[in-house]
Write a protein that holds these residues in place. Structure first.
Motif, PDB file in Angstrom:
ATOM      1  N   MET A 116       0.838  -1.173  -0.075  1.00  0.00           N
ATOM      2  CA  MET A 116      -0.109  -0.187   0.118  1.00  0.00           C
ATOM      3  C   MET A 116       0.852   1.436  -0.028  1.00  0.00           C
ATOM      4  O   MET A 116       2.100   1.076   0.342  1.00  0.00           O
ATOM      5  CB  MET A 116      -0.854   0.140   1.144  1.00  0.00           C
ATOM      6  CG  MET A 116      -0.398   0.078   2.655  1.00  0.00           C
ATOM      7  SD  MET A 116      -1.651   0.793   3.632  1.00  0.00           S
ATOM      8  CE  MET A 116      -1.368   0.119   5.239  1.00  0.00           C
ATOM      9  N   PRO A 117       0.302   2.292  -0.507  1.00  0.00           N
ATOM     10  CA  PRO A 117       0.980   3.542  -0.442  1.00  0.00           C
ATOM     11  C   PRO A 117       1.564   4.163   0.720  1.00  0.00           C
ATOM     12  O   PRO A 117       0.654   3.862   1.878  1.00  0.00           O
ATOM     13  CB  PRO A 117       0.079   4.533  -1.179  1.00  0.00           C
ATOM     14  CG  PRO A 117      -0.972   3.852  -1.874  1.00  0.00           C
ATOM     15  CD  PRO A 117      -1.032   2.699  -1.130  1.00  0.00           C
ATOM     16  N   GLN A 303      18.803  -6.906  -5.751  1.00  0.00           N
ATOM     17  CA  GLN A 303      19.167  -6.072  -6.924  1.00  0.00           C
ATOM     18  C   GLN A 303      20.315  -5.166  -6.659  1.00  0.00           C
ATOM     19  O   GLN A 303      20.579  -4.822  -5.479  1.00  0.00           O
ATOM     20  CB  GLN A 303      17.769  -5.318  -7.305  1.00  0.00           C
ATOM     21  CG  GLN A 303      16.472  -6.153  -7.462  1.00  0.00           C
ATOM     22  CD  GLN A 303      15.445  -5.124  -7.454  1.00  0.00           C
ATOM     23  OE1 GLN A 303      15.250  -4.321  -6.459  1.00  0.00           O
ATOM     24  NE2 GLN A 303      14.319  -5.526  -8.267  1.00  0.00           N
ATOM     25  N   THR A 310      15.461   1.949  -6.599  1.00  0.00           N
ATOM     26  CA  THR A 310      15.581   1.414  -8.081  1.00  0.00           C
ATOM     27  C   THR A 310      14.003   1.629  -8.438  1.00  0.00           C
ATOM     28  O   THR A 310      13.941   1.609  -9.766  1.00  0.00           O
ATOM     29  CB  THR A 310      15.781  -0.011  -7.960  1.00  0.00           C
ATOM     30  OG1 THR A 310      15.491  -0.722  -6.760  1.00  0.00           O
ATOM     31  CG2 THR A 310      17.397  -0.144  -7.866  1.00  0.00           C
ATOM     32  N   LEU A 311      13.214   1.711  -7.726  1.00  0.00           N
ATOM     33  CA  LEU A 311      11.643   1.610  -8.130  1.00  0.00           C
ATOM     34  C   LEU A 311      10.989   3.042  -7.901  1.00  0.00           C
ATOM     35  O   LEU A 311      10.224   3.294  -8.784  1.00  0.00           O
ATOM     36  CB  LEU A 311      11.020   0.804  -7.203  1.00  0.00           C
ATOM     37  CG  LEU A 311      11.595  -0.827  -7.347  1.00  0.00           C
ATOM     38  CD1 LEU A 311      10.746  -1.574  -6.598  1.00  0.00           C
ATOM     39  CD2 LEU A 311      11.502  -1.052  -8.721  1.00  0.00           C
ATOM     40  N   GLY A 312      11.584   4.004  -7.155  1.00  0.00           N
ATOM     41  CA  GLY A 312      10.810   5.155  -7.076  1.00  0.00           C
ATOM     42  C   GLY A 312       9.718   5.228  -6.219  1.00  0.00           C
ATOM     43  O   GLY A 312       8.762   6.072  -6.046  1.00  0.00           O
ATOM     44  N   GLY A 313       9.585   4.331  -5.194  1.00  0.00           N
ATOM     45  CA  GLY A 313       8.493   4.319  -4.069  1.00  0.00           C
ATOM     46  C   GLY A 313       8.606   3.394  -3.122  1.00  0.00           C
ATOM     47  O   GLY A 313       9.401   2.474  -3.312  1.00  0.00           O
TER      48      GLY A 313
ATOM     49  N   PHE B  98      12.946   5.994 -13.717  1.00  0.00           N
ATOM     50  CA  PHE B  98      13.016   4.631 -13.249  1.00  0.00           C
ATOM     51  C   PHE B  98      12.863   3.760 -14.282  1.00  0.00           C
ATOM     52  O   PHE B  98      13.482   2.730 -14.025  1.00  0.00           O
ATOM     53  CB  PHE B  98      12.122   4.485 -12.014  1.00  0.00           C
ATOM     54  CG  PHE B  98      12.450   5.323 -10.838  1.00  0.00           C
ATOM     55  CD1 PHE B  98      13.355   4.960  -9.898  1.00  0.00           C
ATOM     56  CD2 PHE B  98      11.773   6.568 -10.745  1.00  0.00           C
ATOM     57  CE1 PHE B  98      13.497   5.499  -8.952  1.00  0.00           C
ATOM     58  CE2 PHE B  98      12.103   7.435  -9.675  1.00  0.00           C
ATOM     59  CZ  PHE B  98      13.045   6.828  -8.697  1.00  0.00           C
ATOM     60  N   PRO B 144      11.721  -6.128 -13.707  1.00  0.00           N
ATOM     61  CA  PRO B 144      11.852  -4.751 -12.973  1.00  0.00           C
ATOM     62  C   PRO B 144      11.080  -3.714 -13.631  1.00  0.00           C
ATOM     63  O   PRO B 144      10.839  -2.822 -12.948  1.00  0.00           O
ATOM     64  CB  PRO B 144      13.464  -4.295 -13.091  1.00  0.00           C
ATOM     65  CG  PRO B 144      14.138  -5.438 -14.148  1.00  0.00           C
ATOM     66  CD  PRO B 144      13.057  -6.570 -14.194  1.00  0.00           C
ATOM     67  N   ASN B 147       7.835  -4.026 -11.646  1.00  0.00           N
ATOM     68  CA  ASN B 147       8.307  -3.437 -10.443  1.00  0.00           C
ATOM     69  C   ASN B 147       8.003  -1.907 -10.332  1.00  0.00           C
ATOM     70  O   ASN B 147       7.462  -1.433  -9.359  1.00  0.00           O
ATOM     71  CB  ASN B 147       9.533  -3.779  -9.884  1.00  0.00           C
ATOM     72  CG  ASN B 147       9.422  -5.370  -9.063  1.00  0.00           C
ATOM     73  OD1 ASN B 147       8.553  -5.823  -8.587  1.00  0.00           O
ATOM     74  ND2 ASN B 147      10.536  -5.975  -9.406  1.00  0.00           N
ATOM     75  N   VAL B 148       8.503  -1.414 -11.301  1.00  0.00           N
ATOM     76  CA  VAL B 148       8.252   0.206 -11.324  1.00  0.00           C
ATOM     77  C   VAL B 148       6.939   0.455 -11.428  1.00  0.00           C
ATOM     78  O   VAL B 148       6.351   1.383 -11.025  1.00  0.00           O
ATOM     79  CB  VAL B 148       9.210   0.735 -12.581  1.00  0.00           C
ATOM     80  CG1 VAL B 148       8.949   2.067 -12.844  1.00  0.00           C
ATOM     81  CG2 VAL B 148      10.420   0.319 -12.336  1.00  0.00           C
ATOM     82  N   ALA B 151       5.411   0.455  -8.100  1.00  0.00           N
ATOM     83  CA  ALA B 151       5.525   1.705  -7.381  1.00  0.00           C
ATOM     84  C   ALA B 151       4.929   2.686  -7.820  1.00  0.00           C
ATOM     85  O   ALA B 151       4.428   3.638  -7.239  1.00  0.00           O
ATOM     86  CB  ALA B 151       7.195   1.762  -7.520  1.00  0.00           C
ATOM     87  N   LYS B 154       1.361   2.841  -6.448  1.00  0.00           N
ATOM     88  CA  LYS B 154       1.387   3.450  -5.088  1.00  0.00           C
ATOM     89  C   LYS B 154       1.655   4.995  -5.211  1.00  0.00           C
ATOM     90  O   LYS B 154       0.984   5.702  -4.437  1.00  0.00           O
ATOM     91  CB  LYS B 154       2.502   2.686  -4.318  1.00  0.00           C
ATOM     92  CG  LYS B 154       2.330   1.213  -4.015  1.00  0.00           C
ATOM     93  CD  LYS B 154       2.900   0.766  -3.183  1.00  0.00           C
ATOM     94  CE  LYS B 154       4.315   0.143  -3.718  1.00  0.00           C
ATOM     95  NZ  LYS B 154       4.941  -0.372  -2.469  1.00  0.00           N
ATOM     96  N   ASN B 155       2.346   5.287  -6.320  1.00  0.00           N
ATOM     97  CA  ASN B 155       2.751   6.806  -6.242  1.00  0.00           C
ATOM     98  C   ASN B 155       1.550   7.596  -6.731  1.00  0.00           C
ATOM     99  O   ASN B 155       1.818   8.890  -6.337  1.00  0.00           O
ATOM    100  CB  ASN B 155       4.189   6.789  -7.259  1.00  0.00           C
ATOM    101  CG  ASN B 155       5.330   6.657  -6.578  1.00  0.00           C
ATOM    102  OD1 ASN B 155       5.429   6.707  -5.496  1.00  0.00           O
ATOM    103  ND2 ASN B 155       6.418   6.511  -7.378  1.00  0.00           N
ATOM    104  N   THR B 197      -1.641  -4.394  -7.071  1.00  0.00           N
ATOM    105  CA  THR B 197      -0.132  -4.623  -6.990  1.00  0.00           C
ATOM    106  C   THR B 197       0.220  -6.173  -6.702  1.00  0.00           C
ATOM    107  O   THR B 197       1.033  -6.636  -7.230  1.00  0.00           O
ATOM    108  CB  THR B 197       0.572  -3.859  -5.837  1.00  0.00           C
ATOM    109  OG1 THR B 197      -0.282  -4.119  -4.463  1.00  0.00           O
ATOM    110  CG2 THR B 197       0.373  -2.445  -5.920  1.00  0.00           C
TER     111      THR B 197
END
Lengths: 313, 215
Positions: A116-117, A303, A310-313, B98, B144, B147-148, B151, B154-155, B197
């Motif tokens: 979750m965020p 990783q 690496t993912l930004g969040g 990313f 990956p 995976n971004v 993220a 969520k962002n 997710t």
């Protein structure tokens, strides 16, 4: 694989062509930036009256000045970083517990927290626990990043040679002490770059406090813009640039440290001296573990870390 | 939970916006990311430098600050547009960096001998990338990349602070109205994110297992 392998050491023709393209592109890029700057200049962005507030001492050092905001940002990040590492250690131990009554619920909870965020968690803590914005941000960052660091540590422990745990148990340590004294220190060392990269993400995420109302730098900056605002807010852009510069300075210097550490950690260690001062030939275990981790992909190999995550969040 | 079921249209609105932002930003950001990654390994120095600056600055700027720019600064400069478009701009700029890093690390994961071999049989940069490296990079890149996207999902919640109605805004509004059910509301919204997710995460695990190659 570095970029240079993708193309030959260029000959005279290629050098000329590449140089021409480079120049053409550089000119285009510079022209685009210049156009943007010119437009801003036409709009008056560089007039003195857009920047004069930054020579005002109160803007920096006032009770609710920019440095106060930066201090809040850094103190949130500092407390949350320590808390997240501690919680991450706890999570990683629970996640590896013998009893499935501990292990499985922990796994579910970790998935829940990671999925979750972090902003949702901040709002949750703010509204349900009525903790005040500052502590809502701190706690949410602790829980969220604790879950991520816990997973990283678990992956690090999984990448260790089995003999580490076995020999710990064989010399009579309890399973908990084996984890704490043998496995965790090595896992921590292997995963250090990733953990630090996550802590930079944490620092960036403190800015979410702007939304829930903690008085970190972004919110202070916005308040200052409103405070100094005269007809239509001419200071928004300059304030944005100043805050961007501060964030970049802090994050890039931390990123540089992470990269340096990564290089240090992944360099094969030489054997340390023996007690009598002679050189030992022994290869420290964590180095072999790093090598094993590079080739094996048994259990979600860590990783390579990136600065800023690496993912930004 | 009841609060959410009683306000299903509101939930659908938030869910729709979250999915829309995720989808649109992926569609726009991924090509930009691939382009940036290609620029970063290209022979032309100026391209490398521009791409490197773009990714490093984007990755080290808090997303909230990018939103701050599109929501408060751009309008002051005369660019006035819908807040949703502003959210798309901010998320695309941030996420493209990313994506680029994920693609670049995929390119780097292709063994050096592959590029050397294709160079030695006389293929140029474009051919080496297009025919040899990128097809092999694809499978190490996809997990990956997903995976971004996770993220990114969520962002999208950050858009809530800048006047876009996403899932997290649903949580805030319902928790304020149904004070006694706040806990359930938040769990319900958290599960709503997990609906998006977790399957994506499963897909990553599946692909990693299916495509893991011993090199």
């Amino acid at each position: 694989m570095s970029g240079s392998v993708l193309f030959d050491a260029p000959g005279p023709n290629a050098i000329r062509r590449s140089r021409i393209m480079s120049i053409v592109f550089a000119v285009a890029a510079v022209a685009a930036v210049a156009l943007a700057v010119y437009q801003l200049w036409l709009g008056g962005a560089f007039y003195q009256d857009r920047w004069d507030i930054f020579s005002d001492e109160r803007l920096w050092f006032g009770a609710r000045g920019l440095l106060f905001g930066l201090g809040t940002t850094l103190s949130i990040a500092g407390i949350a970083a320590v808390g997240a590492i501690v919680l991450g250690v706890v999570f990683s131990i629970l996640r590896n517990a013998y009893s499935r009554w501990v292990r499985i619920p922990t796994t579910v909870v970790l998935e829940f927290f990671r999925g979750m965020p972090v902003l949702l968690m901040m709002l949750f803590i703010l509204i349900v626990f009525a903790s005040g914005a500052y502590w809502a941000v701190v706690w949410a960052l602790i829980v969220y990043n604790g879950a991520i660091i816990g997973e990283a540590l678990r992956a690090g422990m999984a990448s260790l040679p089995k003999g580490q745990r076995e020999s710990g148990l064989a010399i009579g340590l309890t399973p908990l002490r084996t984890t704490l004294e043998i496995e965790l220190p090595q896992a921590f060392r292997i995963m250090l770059p990733i953990i630090l990269a996550q802590l930079i993400v944490l620092l960036k995420d403190t800015s979410l406090g702007y939304i829930v109302g903690s008085e970190e730098m972004l919110r202070i900056g916005r308040q200052l813009v409103d405070f100094y605002d005269r007809e239509g807010g001419p200071y928004a852009l300059s304030m944005f640039f100043v805050m961007l510069a501060i964030y970049l300075a802090v994050n890039l210097s931390l990123s540089a440290i992470v990269r340096w550490l990564h290089k240090r950690v992944s360099r094969p260690r030489k054997g340390g001296p023996n007690l009598d001062g002679t050189k030992t030939e022994a290869i420290p275990v964590s180095t072999t573990a790093i090598r094993a981790q590079r080739t094996a992909d048994t259990d979600g190999p860590p990783q390579p870390p990136g600065a800023g995550g690496t993912l930004g969040g | 939970m009841q609060a959410i079921f009683e306000n299903l249209p509101l939930w659908l609105q938030g869910m729709g916006m979250t999915l829309m932002l995720t989808g649109v930003v992926t569609l726009i950001g991924l090509p930009i990311g691939i382009l940036l990654a290609g620029m970063r390994v290209s022979p032309v120095a100026a391209l490398r430098v521009v791409a490197a600056i773009w990714t490093e600055v984007a990755r080290n700027t808090p997303l909230t600050l990018v939103f701050f720019f599109t929501a408060f600064v751009l309008p002051k400069l005369g660019f006035i547009f819908d807040f949703t478009l502003g959210a798309i701009l901010a998320l695309t700029y941030y996420t493209s960096a990313f994506f680029a890093e994920a693609v670049r690390s995929g390119i780097n994961s292709v063994p050096i001998g592959q590029a050397e071999a294709s160079r030695s049989i006389g293929l140029g940069f474009g051919q080496t990338m297009g025919l040899v490296v990128l097809p092999q990079a694809f499978r190490s890149v996809l997990p990956p990349l997903i995976n971004v996207v996770i993220a990114l999902t969520k962002n999208t919640s950050v858009a809530m602070g800048f006047f876009v109605f996403v899932l997290t805004s649903v949580a805030q509004r319902l928790a304020n109205v149904y004070g006694d059910q706040a806990l359930e509301v938040f769990i319900g919204i958290a599960l709503s994110y997990l609906i998006i997710t977790v399957p994506l995460g499963q897909l990553v695990d599946h692909l990693e297992r299916k495509w893991s190659v011993q090199r």
